[in-house]
Design an enzyme around this catalytic site. Sequence first.
Site, PDB file in Angstrom:
ATOM      1  N   LYS A  66       0.822  -1.223   0.000  1.00  0.00           N
ATOM      2  CA  LYS A  66       0.000   0.000   0.000  1.00  0.00           C
ATOM      3  C   LYS A  66       0.852   1.269   0.000  1.00  0.00           C
ATOM      4  O   LYS A  66       0.377   2.347  -0.313  1.00  0.00           O
ATOM      5  CB  LYS A  66      -0.973   0.002   1.166  1.00  0.00           C
ATOM      6  CG  LYS A  66      -0.339   0.083   2.527  1.00  0.00           C
ATOM      7  CD  LYS A  66      -1.392   0.179   3.605  1.00  0.00           C
ATOM      8  CE  LYS A  66      -0.725   0.239   4.952  1.00  0.00           C
ATOM      9  NZ  LYS A  66      -1.618   0.328   6.056  1.00  0.00           N
ATOM     10  N   LYS A 103      20.745   4.209   9.335  1.00  0.00           N
ATOM     11  CA  LYS A 103      22.181   3.939   9.208  1.00  0.00           C
ATOM     12  C   LYS A 103      22.901   5.026   8.424  1.00  0.00           C
ATOM     13  O   LYS A 103      24.082   5.277   8.637  1.00  0.00           O
ATOM     14  CB  LYS A 103      22.428   2.558   8.569  1.00  0.00           C
ATOM     15  CG  LYS A 103      22.490   1.352   9.480  1.00  0.00           C
ATOM     16  CD  LYS A 103      22.137   1.407  10.847  1.00  0.00           C
ATOM     17  CE  LYS A 103      21.232   1.554  11.865  1.00  0.00           C
ATOM     18  NZ  LYS A 103      19.994   1.182  12.213  1.00  0.00           N
ATOM     19  N   VAL A 141      15.832   0.033  21.653  1.00  0.00           N
ATOM     20  CA  VAL A 141      16.728   0.063  20.500  1.00  0.00           C
ATOM     21  C   VAL A 141      16.577   1.373  19.721  1.00  0.00           C
ATOM     22  O   VAL A 141      17.568   2.069  19.448  1.00  0.00           O
ATOM     23  CB  VAL A 141      16.422  -1.134  19.578  1.00  0.00           C
ATOM     24  CG1 VAL A 141      17.383  -1.169  18.414  1.00  0.00           C
ATOM     25  CG2 VAL A 141      16.482  -2.433  20.349  1.00  0.00           C
ATOM     26  N   SER A 165       9.299   6.355  21.347  1.00  0.00           N
ATOM     27  CA  SER A 165       9.818   5.075  20.824  1.00  0.00           C
ATOM     28  C   SER A 165       9.641   4.020  21.915  1.00  0.00           C
ATOM     29  O   SER A 165      10.592   3.634  22.581  1.00  0.00           O
ATOM     30  CB  SER A 165      11.284   5.225  20.420  1.00  0.00           C
ATOM     31  OG  SER A 165      12.037   5.838  21.450  1.00  0.00           O
ATOM     32  N   ARG A 185       6.458  -1.309  19.168  1.00  0.00           N
ATOM     33  CA  ARG A 185       5.714  -1.260  17.909  1.00  0.00           C
ATOM     34  C   ARG A 185       4.441  -2.089  17.978  1.00  0.00           C
ATOM     35  O   ARG A 185       4.373  -3.049  18.749  1.00  0.00           O
ATOM     36  CB  ARG A 185       6.617  -1.737  16.754  1.00  0.00           C
ATOM     37  CG  ARG A 185       7.835  -0.825  16.567  1.00  0.00           C
ATOM     38  CD  ARG A 185       8.719  -1.262  15.437  1.00  0.00           C
ATOM     39  NE  ARG A 185       8.108  -1.193  14.135  1.00  0.00           N
ATOM     40  CZ  ARG A 185       8.077  -0.107  13.356  1.00  0.00           C
ATOM     41  NH1 ARG A 185       8.636   1.013  13.770  1.00  0.00           N
ATOM     42  NH2 ARG A 185       7.501  -0.149  12.179  1.00  0.00           N
ATOM     43  N   ASP A 226       7.402  -9.322  11.413  1.00  0.00           N
ATOM     44  CA  ASP A 226       7.041  -8.768  12.727  1.00  0.00           C
ATOM     45  C   ASP A 226       5.735  -9.327  13.278  1.00  0.00           C
ATOM     46  O   ASP A 226       5.536  -9.355  14.492  1.00  0.00           O
ATOM     47  CB  ASP A 226       6.902  -7.237  12.646  1.00  0.00           C
ATOM     48  CG  ASP A 226       8.231  -6.546  12.427  1.00  0.00           C
ATOM     49  OD1 ASP A 226       9.257  -7.239  12.317  1.00  0.00           O
ATOM     50  OD2 ASP A 226       8.243  -5.301  12.360  1.00  0.00           O
ATOM     51  N   ALA A 275      14.586  -6.999  10.632  1.00  0.00           N
ATOM     52  CA  ALA A 275      14.438  -7.127   9.181  1.00  0.00           C
ATOM     53  C   ALA A 275      14.981  -8.462   8.673  1.00  0.00           C
ATOM     54  O   ALA A 275      14.349  -9.132   7.854  1.00  0.00           O
ATOM     55  CB  ALA A 275      15.156  -5.976   8.498  1.00  0.00           C
ATOM     56  N   HIS A 303      45.800 -10.906   9.959  1.00  0.00           N
ATOM     57  CA  HIS A 303      46.359  -9.935  10.901  1.00  0.00           C
ATOM     58  C   HIS A 303      46.851  -8.719  10.137  1.00  0.00           C
ATOM     59  O   HIS A 303      47.477  -8.878   9.100  1.00  0.00           O
ATOM     60  CB  HIS A 303      47.529 -10.560  11.662  1.00  0.00           C
ATOM     61  CG  HIS A 303      48.200  -9.591  12.590  1.00  0.00           C
ATOM     62  ND1 HIS A 303      47.647  -9.205  13.792  1.00  0.00           N
ATOM     63  CD2 HIS A 303      49.374  -8.906  12.467  1.00  0.00           C
ATOM     64  CE1 HIS A 303      48.459  -8.339  14.382  1.00  0.00           C
ATOM     65  NE2 HIS A 303      49.503  -8.138  13.599  1.00  0.00           N
TER      66      HIS A 303
HETATM   67  P1  NAI Z   1      11.872  -1.501  22.333  1.00  0.00           P
HETATM   68  O1  NAI Z   1      10.920  -2.513  22.819  1.00  0.00           O
HETATM   69  O2  NAI Z   1      13.244  -1.884  21.937  1.00  0.00           O
HETATM   70  O3  NAI Z   1      12.031  -0.331  23.431  1.00  0.00           O
HETATM   71  C1  NAI Z   1      10.963   0.392  23.940  1.00  0.00           C
HETATM   72  C2  NAI Z   1      11.362   0.946  25.288  1.00  0.00           C
HETATM   73  O4  NAI Z   1      10.357   1.838  25.711  1.00  0.00           O
HETATM   74  C3  NAI Z   1      11.485  -0.130  26.357  1.00  0.00           C
HETATM   75  O5  NAI Z   1      12.709   0.022  27.024  1.00  0.00           O
HETATM   76  C4  NAI Z   1      10.301   0.152  27.267  1.00  0.00           C
HETATM   77  O6  NAI Z   1      10.552  -0.170  28.607  1.00  0.00           O
HETATM   78  C5  NAI Z   1      10.124   1.648  27.086  1.00  0.00           C
HETATM   79  N1  NAI Z   1       8.779   2.139  27.386  1.00  0.00           N
HETATM   80  C6  NAI Z   1       7.599   1.555  27.075  1.00  0.00           C
HETATM   81  N2  NAI Z   1       6.582   2.341  27.482  1.00  0.00           N
HETATM   82  C7  NAI Z   1       7.127   3.445  28.046  1.00  0.00           C
HETATM   83  C8  NAI Z   1       6.608   4.616  28.634  1.00  0.00           C
HETATM   84  N3  NAI Z   1       5.291   4.812  28.733  1.00  0.00           N
HETATM   85  N4  NAI Z   1       7.466   5.552  29.116  1.00  0.00           N
HETATM   86  C9  NAI Z   1       8.797   5.363  29.008  1.00  0.00           C
HETATM   87  N5  NAI Z   1       9.355   4.263  28.468  1.00  0.00           N
HETATM   88  C10 NAI Z   1       8.528   3.320  27.973  1.00  0.00           C
HETATM   89  O7  NAI Z   1      11.097  -0.772  21.130  1.00  0.00           O
HETATM   90  P2  NAI Z   1      11.636   0.264  20.077  1.00  0.00           P
HETATM   91  O8  NAI Z   1      12.896   0.893  20.520  1.00  0.00           O
HETATM   92  O9  NAI Z   1      10.475   1.126  19.780  1.00  0.00           O
HETATM   93  O10 NAI Z   1      11.968  -0.672  18.837  1.00  0.00           O
HETATM   94  C11 NAI Z   1      10.923  -1.449  18.238  1.00  0.00           C
HETATM   95  C12 NAI Z   1      11.443  -2.673  17.555  1.00  0.00           C
HETATM   96  O11 NAI Z   1      12.207  -2.330  16.418  1.00  0.00           O
HETATM   97  C13 NAI Z   1      12.296  -3.521  18.472  1.00  0.00           C
HETATM   98  O12 NAI Z   1      11.675  -4.760  18.610  1.00  0.00           O
HETATM   99  C14 NAI Z   1      13.597  -3.657  17.748  1.00  0.00           C
HETATM  100  O13 NAI Z   1      14.015  -5.000  17.709  1.00  0.00           O
HETATM  101  C15 NAI Z   1      13.343  -3.152  16.335  1.00  0.00           C
HETATM  102  N6  NAI Z   1      14.483  -2.359  15.914  1.00  0.00           N
HETATM  103  C16 NAI Z   1      15.661  -2.975  15.640  1.00  0.00           C
HETATM  104  C17 NAI Z   1      16.761  -2.247  15.291  1.00  0.00           C
HETATM  105  C18 NAI Z   1      18.050  -2.929  15.042  1.00  0.00           C
HETATM  106  O14 NAI Z   1      18.081  -4.134  14.915  1.00  0.00           O
HETATM  107  N7  NAI Z   1      19.167  -2.211  14.995  1.00  0.00           N
HETATM  108  C19 NAI Z   1      16.714  -0.796  15.184  1.00  0.00           C
HETATM  109  C20 NAI Z   1      15.449  -0.258  15.543  1.00  0.00           C
HETATM  110  C21 NAI Z   1      14.387  -1.021  15.873  1.00  0.00           C
END
Ligand code: NAI
Length: 492
Positions: free
Chosen positions: A34, A50, A206, A288, A291, A331, A339, A463
Amino acid sequence: MENFDICVIGGGPAGYVAALKSALNGMKIAIIEKDKLGGTCLNRGCIPTKVLYSKAKFLNSLKSGVSGFHIDKYNYNYEDIISYKDEVVSTLVSGVSKLLKARNVSIFNGTACIISAPDKKNNISGVIKIVAKIQENNNNNNNNNNNINDKNSELEISASNIIVATGSSPAMIPVFHIDHNNIITSDEILNIKSVPKNIAIIGAGVIGCEFANIFNEFGSKVTMLELLPAILSTEDKEISKFTNKILVSKDIEIKTSIEVDNISADGKGAIVSLKTGEKINAEKVLVSIGRTLNTNNLGLKEIGVELDFKGKIKTDVHNETNIAGIYACGDIIDGPMLAHKASYDGIIASENIAGRKIEKQYSILPWSIYVNPPIGTVGLKEGDKELENIKYRVGRFSYGANGMALAMEEKEGFLKVLTEEKTGKIIGATGIGADMPELIAEITAIMHFNGTIKDAEFTIHSHPTLSEIVPEAVLDSIGEAIHKYNPRMVKK
Ligand code: NAI
């Protein structure tokens, strides 16, 4: 009604990879998207972040200095950086489109809804309705090969198999009043045209940590507000603490164990009100906090697709749902929202539709977090439940003892490896340091082949490279790292 072997719903890393793989398997494929092909990863996630990350890292080298260089003056233009980011994204998105077209995949630009499920027993295809812009590839190799119809029209197609790969979107909660202007999600923050003077980030997971690192480097005053007692709470505790220390040393303010009461926009920015009564003003607030799954309005409930208690689509080891011929990937099913895991899911579904019974296996799944220096992890980590019944050893090696790291002025960081006592098998690794995600890729490969301490030791490493950290950390788990002083091992 045109009939396909497979209809893929969603053009992200799960969906487009499933389509490309299935086309290689000789199937007739339709893919429905979409928005833009490439999904969150290419358009609003991994790739655009990145680009910003690598620019922020370069800026960090200029700011913090490189031995022997005296840089008197430097400047950057954030709008140019955003333009470059857009260029990278559109190159990759059009690359995906070209690949799909080259494999004769029909691309439909619209919103899909499953009207009826395939009936495998009676060899009846399922029906999918597509609403909105219809952009069908007629497989010509010229630039006008998409028959775009901008009218709000509908089309139905049928398919023997359906792969649902609709991904996820930023979670929103009503009291946070996300206005997509001053109070924003990771979708909008990638398109702001200037660096905010200050930014409050709600959620130090993250996404929160990656953007804190980026905007801090670009000069914003960053405040992170996290509900739990630690940032990156799902990572190894040592990694979480180490990252916290690095972020604080860069002048990022981190408030943990806080509860946000509400967020409200004011003329110039937004105000975050904490449950304690404290108020934080910021030009932008990034929310953040995780999701949500894009599983609504797909007709899943109506056709009887089962969801688990978290609302994720239940799949078996072949990524098939409870309805034969309907698969789900990425997801919206079990496992982490990554990803590469989504693409793996797509390949699993595709191979099983092609008749190769391949079972998915997430136990050796690497992931990376791009703070500076970056974090990488694979397999088990200390604190994991699965380790309760396993006797294991921990090996560590620091960047400061690696020649290449010193040459690169990247001496911050360490790699930590877990090996099983009984078998010597490598069962997990995590670390933080320059190019850590690439080091983790090597450990992932060793683990994939059931490798042991000896396999890591007798794999010859060029090395000088950062990769030499891998055998050293692995060997340290039995006290035999070559370049590490270990008094216990010295024979008198
Ligand atoms: P996340 O689950 O990693 O972190 C969300 C954070 O928000 C947690 O620490 C949680 O305790 C906190 N939180 C929740 N509600 C809250 C509130 N009301 N007030 C304050 N803190 C609160 O989710 P995030 O960072 O949104 O990432 C989503 C997904 O995207 C993750 O599952 C991640 O694996 C994926 N992702 C992966 C990346 C990578 O592999 N480099 C990069 C970005 C995202």
